[in-house]
Design an enzyme around this catalytic site. Structure first.
Site, short mmCIF file in Angstrom:
data_model
loop_
_atom_site.label_atom_id
_atom_site.label_comp_id
_atom_site.label_asym_id
_atom_site.label_seq_id
_atom_site.Cartn_x
_atom_site.Cartn_y
_atom_site.Cartn_z
N ASN A 31 51.74 20.53 41.55
CA ASN A 31 53.16 20.23 41.35
C ASN A 31 53.83 19.91 42.68
O ASN A 31 55.03 19.69 42.72
CB ASN A 31 53.86 21.45 40.71
CG ASN A 31 53.48 21.61 39.26
OD1 ASN A 31 53.51 20.65 38.50
ND2 ASN A 31 53.11 22.82 38.87
N LYS A 51 52.09 16.88 48.52
CA LYS A 51 50.64 16.72 48.41
C LYS A 51 50.31 15.45 47.62
O LYS A 51 49.42 14.70 47.99
CB LYS A 51 50.01 17.93 47.70
CG LYS A 51 49.94 19.18 48.56
CD LYS A 51 49.19 20.26 47.79
CE LYS A 51 49.06 21.54 48.56
NZ LYS A 51 48.34 22.57 47.81
N ASP A 82 43.42 23.58 47.18
CA ASP A 82 44.11 24.74 47.71
C ASP A 82 43.92 24.71 49.21
O ASP A 82 42.83 24.42 49.70
CB ASP A 82 43.55 26.04 47.10
CG ASP A 82 44.59 27.15 47.11
OD1 ASP A 82 45.80 26.84 47.04
OD2 ASP A 82 44.21 28.34 47.19
N ASP A 84 53.82 22.33 58.80
CA ASP A 84 53.69 21.14 59.67
C ASP A 84 54.48 21.23 60.98
O ASP A 84 53.97 20.82 62.02
CB ASP A 84 54.10 19.87 58.90
CG ASP A 84 52.97 19.32 58.03
OD1 ASP A 84 51.84 19.81 58.16
OD2 ASP A 84 53.23 18.40 57.24
P1 IMP Z 1 48.93 25.68 48.67
O1 IMP Z 1 47.66 24.95 48.86
O2 IMP Z 1 49.93 24.83 47.91
O3 IMP Z 1 48.75 27.05 48.09
O4 IMP Z 1 49.58 25.81 50.10
C1 IMP Z 1 49.56 26.99 50.85
C2 IMP Z 1 50.64 26.95 51.90
O5 IMP Z 1 50.23 26.10 52.96
C3 IMP Z 1 52.01 26.45 51.45
O6 IMP Z 1 52.98 27.19 52.14
C4 IMP Z 1 52.03 25.02 51.88
O7 IMP Z 1 53.34 24.58 52.14
C5 IMP Z 1 51.19 25.08 53.14
N1 IMP Z 1 50.48 23.83 53.33
C6 IMP Z 1 49.54 23.28 52.53
N2 IMP Z 1 49.12 22.11 53.04
C7 IMP Z 1 49.82 21.92 54.19
C8 IMP Z 1 49.84 20.89 55.15
O8 IMP Z 1 49.15 19.87 55.07
N3 IMP Z 1 50.69 21.06 56.18
C9 IMP Z 1 51.48 22.17 56.32
N4 IMP Z 1 51.50 23.15 55.45
C10 IMP Z 1 50.68 23.03 54.38
#
Ligand code: IMP
Length: 202
Positions: free
Chosen positions: A10, A14, A70, A153
């Site tokens: 969602n 991404k 993930d 980021d």
């Molecule tokens: P999830 O994969 O959506 O569970 O992400 C885990 C956490 O890592 C969340 O807080 C996301 O915002 C962060 N996150 C996932 N991918 C990235 C990225 O490419 N850059 C920065 N933060 C990320």
């Protein structure tokens, strides 16, 4: 016939990044576009299990080939934390600003700022699961930098760069990105004979 894949997330950031990497090579449909409006659970203690859970749930709901991912931020000086708990590092509900603040506070005065993003993709093809991993090594900055990107980021500087992911365009982030590396492995698999034979809609 072109392979059609549902992206089991969602997170619109991404979806944007994934579409920019897949670049029309496959037809990809976001959950929103597929009309599926559920919050997919991430109940497990590993990226691998959470990714599998998400793609399994979406495969069961749609009957279509799909993939989820993930991602965790693993900080060496924190023993790999926040890792699989990255989204809710500062507690519920998930709050990006609070997560970054907690991370910078935890690293105050610590010289070793080595960290890595790790992405695990779970691809569900004809009911069979395949996983692909992508890692981006880097450092945690001492303060936020840049206004683009999402999540951590603004404080993550990939190896080989002087600026954070949030200071980069999507194309620049893709040069280094964990997600791009995992996607490249999935693309290679899908375009190999093995992958082409497994799709349900080809
Ligand atoms: P999830 O994969 O959506 O569970 O992400 C885990 C956490 O890592 C969340 O807080 C996301 O915002 C962060 N996150 C996932 N991918 C990235 C990225 O490419 N850059 C920065 N933060 C990320």
């Amino acid at each position: 016939m072109q392979t059609t894949l549902v992206i089991a997330t969602n997170n619109s950031n991404k979806v944007q990044e994934i579409k920019s990497v897949l670049n029309n090579r496959f037809e990809v449909i976001s959950l929103q576009e597929a009309g599926i409006l559920i919050d997919i659970p991430e109940p497990f203690d590993s990226l691998e299990e959470n990714a599998r859970e998400k793609s399994t749930v979406i495969y069961q709901l749609t009957g279509k080939d799909c993939f989820s991912e993930d991602t965790g931020l693993e900080v060496e000086a924190l023993g790999g934390a926040p890792g699989v708990k990255s989204a809710r590092y500062a507690g519920e509900p998930a709050d990006t600003a609070a997560n970054i603040e907690k991370l910078l506070t935890a690293l105050t005065g610590i010289e070793n700022r080595k960290a890595r993003f790790r992405t695990v993709i779970s691809l569900m093809l004809g009911g069979i699961e395949y996983q692909f991993e992508g890692i981006c090594e880097g450092q945690i900055a001492t303060e936020k930098f840049g206004s683009g990107g999402f999540g951590y980021d603004p404080v993550f500087i990939p190896e080989g760069s002087k600026i954070s992911f949030a200071g980069m365009s999507m194309e620049e982030k893709n040069i280094f990105s964990h997600r791009k590396k995992a996607l490249a492995k999935m693309i290679q698999f899908l375009t190999s004979e093995n992958g082409e034979n497994q799709t349900t809609n080809s």
